[in-house]
Design an enzyme around this catalytic site. Structure first.
Site, PDB file in Angstrom:
ATOM      1  N   ARG A  75       0.824  -1.223   0.005  1.00 29.09           N
ATOM      2  CA  ARG A  75       0.026   0.017   0.093  1.00 29.09           C
ATOM      3  C   ARG A  75       0.808   1.302  -0.137  1.00 29.09           C
ATOM      4  NH1 ARG A  75      -2.727   1.110   5.973  1.00 29.09           N
ATOM      5  NH2 ARG A  75      -0.615   1.214   7.108  1.00 29.09           N
ATOM      6  N   HIS A  82      -8.429  -3.562   2.915  1.00 31.73           N
ATOM      7  CA  HIS A  82      -9.027  -2.960   4.202  1.00 31.73           C
ATOM      8  C   HIS A  82     -10.177  -2.050   3.866  1.00 31.73           C
ATOM      9  CE1 HIS A  82      -8.301  -0.882   7.838  1.00 31.73           C
ATOM     10  NE2 HIS A  82      -7.430  -1.577   8.077  1.00 31.73           N
ATOM     11  N   ASP A  88     -12.045  -3.553  16.980  1.00 34.57           N
ATOM     12  CA  ASP A  88     -10.998  -4.339  16.415  1.00 34.57           C
ATOM     13  C   ASP A  88     -11.041  -5.694  16.512  1.00 34.57           C
ATOM     14  OD1 ASP A  88      -7.462  -3.235  16.032  1.00 34.57           O
ATOM     15  OD2 ASP A  88      -8.847  -4.538  14.973  1.00 34.57           O
ATOM     16  N   GLU A  93     -12.900  -5.502   6.272  1.00 33.99           N
ATOM     17  CA  GLU A  93     -11.942  -5.768   5.642  1.00 33.99           C
ATOM     18  C   GLU A  93     -12.165  -7.536   5.110  1.00 33.99           C
ATOM     19  OE1 GLU A  93      -8.820  -4.614   8.169  1.00 33.99           O
ATOM     20  OE2 GLU A  93     -10.114  -3.175   9.051  1.00 33.99           O
TER      21      GLU A  93
END
Ligand code: TA6
Length: 302
Positions: free
Chosen positions: A101, A169, A214, A273
């Site tokens: 990325r 993501h 998360d 994701e």
């Protein structure tokens, strides 16, 4: 070799509804505007930063505080995480979520689609991997990452195996984090990373949000449905080649700690994701190929 300019790309990849320009940070970006959808992507990180199908509001979320600089990740859209997820297991000095990325990718093709969309293919070669990333912008958003490994024993070192992690993501725009539901992961065990990573059994209920979230859902091939009563829509994420789904909202404190994430942006976004991470690492031998895809579509709900 001098870097290609938007003019070079406009000459080489002339497709109705596609133009190239310099975006923030003088990063080259492609802008798509067709009857089927609008979209945007950067060669920096092969980063999709916008997708809006006709008749709908924008679907991908972007932070107003995002960096736009070569070698820096863009905050929002679809960061492409490869060949590891999260912090590097052995070397914390390496960039989180891998080097894909933050690399500049090559644009290898741009073609019109029959359904009035546009298909883009970007590539990145970094031994022992060759990555091919296809993004079809139309009434649906289809992203496909193909990973090919060099066919040489040296490529995989003494173990003969390349263990990779990867994630599409994706950041989604929502009306209010307090009011959305995410369905599809009810039966999946997960690693909850808040406050510290710990294993949790499947909760057999849709996901609702009341704090930093998360979670790495494991061994799941399930589609997800993001139910947004504020924006009156359901976003469906179908996937293939993926056994992990990660769900993330940083909430208040973590947002404030991220310089490239506005302090008050967290209620308007959530990440779903499409990944392979942790126990779902992909084990590749030299010469192997592996593909992960996500297909995103939007339905209006009352
Ligand atoms: O996917 C969730 C996560 O791993 C979170 O732990 C958080 O770090 C997020 O990714 C964003 O990571 P980044 O490196 O883009 O800031």
């Amino acid at each position: 070799m001098t870097e290609s300019t938007p003019a070079d790309f406009n000459n080489q990849f002339s497709v109705p509804g596609l133009r190239f320009e310099y975006g923030p940070g003088k990063l080259v970006r492609g802008v798509i505007d067709t009857p089927a959808a609008r979209g945007e992507f950067y060669l920096n990180g092969a980063h999709v930063t916008a997708w809006q199908p006709a008749e709908h509001q924008p679907v991908l979320w972007m932070s107003a505080a995002s960096n736009f600089a070569e070698g820096k990740p863009i905050r929002g859209g679809i960061p492409l995480c490869f060949p590891w997820f999260g912090p590097h297991a052995d070397d914390p000095s390496l960039p989180a979520h891998g080097w894909a990325r933050t690399s500049v990718w090559e644009l290898s093709s741009a073609q019109p689609l029959k359904n009035q969309g546009i298909s883009i293919v970007m590539t990145l070669t970094r031994s022992p991997y060759r990555l091919t990333y296809q993004v079809d912008f139309s009434s649906e958003l289809h992203v496909r990452l193909l990973v090919e490994t060099e066919d040489s024993a040296a490529a995989a070192g003494s173990s003969g195996i390349l263990a990779i992690e990867e994630a599409l993501h994706t950041y989604f725009t929502i009306g209010d984090i307090h009011q959305i539901l995410i369905e599809g992961l009810e039966s999946a065990d997960f690693i909850d990373k808040v406050p510290e990573p710990h294993a949790c059994n499947a909760v057999q209920a849709p996901i609702q949000f009341s704090g930093e979230t998360d979670r790495v859902y494991q061994n799941t091939k399930s589609s997800c449905r993001l139910i947004d009563p504020v924006m009156h829509r359901m976003i469906i994420v179908d996937k293939s080649g993926s056994d992990t789904t990660v769900v993330w909202n940083p909430w208040i404190a973590k947002s404030a700690r991220m310089a490239d994430f506005g302090d008050h942006e967290w209620p308007g976004m959530v990440c779903i994701e499409t990944a392979n991470a942790g126990i779902n690492k992909v084990q590749l031998k030299p010469g192997d190929r592996h593909e992960i895809t996500a297909t995103i579509r939007v339905q209006t709900i009352k």
